[in-house]
Design an enzyme around this catalytic site. Structure first.
Site, PDB file in Angstrom:
ATOM      1  N   ALA A  89       5.722   9.308   3.487  1.00 44.61           N
ATOM      2  CA  ALA A  89       6.881   8.791   2.759  1.00 44.61           C
ATOM      3  C   ALA A  89       6.588   7.394   2.226  1.00 44.61           C
ATOM      4  O   ALA A  89       5.691   6.703   2.710  1.00 44.61           O
ATOM      5  CB  ALA A  89       8.116   8.768   3.663  1.00 44.61           C
ATOM      6  N   ASP A  90       7.371   7.003   1.241  1.00 43.49           N
ATOM      7  CA  ASP A  90       7.321   5.629   0.740  1.00 43.49           C
ATOM      8  C   ASP A  90       8.738   5.204   0.400  1.00 43.49           C
ATOM      9  O   ASP A  90       9.508   5.985  -0.165  1.00 43.49           O
ATOM     10  CB  ASP A  90       6.433   5.507  -0.497  1.00 43.49           C
ATOM     11  CG  ASP A  90       6.274   4.050  -0.920  1.00 43.49           C
ATOM     12  OD1 ASP A  90       5.735   3.265  -0.123  1.00 43.49           O
ATOM     13  OD2 ASP A  90       6.702   3.693  -2.037  1.00 43.49           O
ATOM     14  N   THR A  91       9.084   3.986   0.762  1.00 39.14           N
ATOM     15  CA  THR A  91      10.432   3.458   0.530  1.00 39.14           C
ATOM     16  C   THR A  91      10.341   2.116  -0.172  1.00 39.14           C
ATOM     17  O   THR A  91       9.561   1.257   0.234  1.00 39.14           O
ATOM     18  CB  THR A  91      11.185   3.306   1.868  1.00 39.14           C
ATOM     19  OG1 THR A  91      11.262   4.579   2.510  1.00 39.14           O
ATOM     20  CG2 THR A  91      12.594   2.763   1.645  1.00 39.14           C
ATOM     21  N   GLU A  92      11.135   1.944  -1.212  1.00 38.53           N
ATOM     22  CA  GLU A  92      11.123   0.702  -1.970  1.00 38.53           C
ATOM     23  C   GLU A  92      12.545   0.253  -2.306  1.00 38.53           C
ATOM     24  O   GLU A  92      13.429   1.080  -2.546  1.00 38.53           O
ATOM     25  CB  GLU A  92      10.337   0.860  -3.281  1.00 38.53           C
ATOM     26  CG  GLU A  92       8.888   1.267  -3.108  1.00 38.53           C
ATOM     27  CD  GLU A  92       8.026   0.225  -2.417  1.00 38.53           C
ATOM     28  OE1 GLU A  92       8.450  -0.948  -2.362  1.00 38.53           O
ATOM     29  OE2 GLU A  92       6.929   0.577  -1.956  1.00 38.53           O
ATOM     30  N   ALA A 102      10.829   8.321  -1.110  1.00 39.78           N
ATOM     31  CA  ALA A 102      10.184   9.584  -1.471  1.00 39.78           C
ATOM     32  C   ALA A 102       9.481  10.162  -0.258  1.00 39.78           C
ATOM     33  O   ALA A 102       8.887   9.432   0.539  1.00 39.78           O
ATOM     34  CB  ALA A 102       9.187   9.369  -2.603  1.00 39.78           C
TER      35      ALA A 102
END
Length: 202
Positions: A73-76, A110
């Site tokens: 996952a990636d978080t922004e 995501a």
């Protein structure tokens, strides 16, 4: 692959993602991956988080056995189209939190899941509003050590929640792994929601 024989790797050493995935009661292993986390020129925030999450799961798959499913996952944090990333130091954190103060920003998270040649993705979009934050509060928060490795320089699951006046979307998504979207992806591995709610057996 049957769910009862599922082998799952979380391609992240984030304690927050580890804790969130652990809520499903699934056995999984943690794998450290390193990918470049830098937006390309003109790249939209949504495209960026999807690309980074996908790159993490792809790298995890190259390091994992062939029969293992890999989740990443990636978080922004995004404000006015600008991707904040993690603070590079105290002044950078002060700048970030100062800009977020009194405003509503987006948090994009995501999730990417791979097994064999298959790839599934999901995206969570949340909106978070901060109250006005005084400069001395920002300094005290930085001194706590909590913001140092957090997107947008805050942790909603920690002291950072003191700044939040409104959340529209996913609390777990803002933490770093949206549970609803992740559960939806795990269905591709034969894990139905009712099994996750009950705590999937090993």
């Amino acid at each position: 692959m049957q769910a009862k024989h599922l082998k799952l790797i979380l391609a992240s050493t984030s304690p927050r993602r580890r804790e969130l995935l652990g809520r499903f009661g699934l056995p999984f292993e943690v794998l450290a991956v390193e990918v470049e986390e830098r937006p390309r020129s003109g790249e939209a925030a949504e495209d960026y988080v999807r690309r980074v999450a996908s790159a993490k799961s792809a790298q995890g798959q190259t390091l994992a056995p062939a029969d293992v499913a890999v989740l990443a996952a990636d978080t922004e944090v995004v404000l006015d189209g600008h991707i904040f990333g993690k603070p590079q130091g105290r002044e950078h954190a002060r700048e970030m939190l100062g800009r977020l103060s009194g405003r509503t920003h987006e948090v994009l998270s995501a999730v990417s899941l791979r097994r064999g040649g298959l790839h599934w993705e999901a995206l969570s979009v949340s909106r978070v509003r901060f109250r006005d934050i005084r400069p001395q509060e920002i300094d005290a928060y930085w001194a706590s050590g909590e913001p140092t490795d957090k997107a947008g320089a805050y942790a909603i699951q920690g002291r950072g929640e003191l700044f939040v006046t409104e959340l529209q979307g996913s609390f777990s998504g803002v933490m770093g792994l949206p549970l609803r979207e992740t559960a939806g992806l795990l269905r591709h591995l034969g894990l139905e929601t009712e099994r996750l709610l009950a705590g999937a057996p090993p």
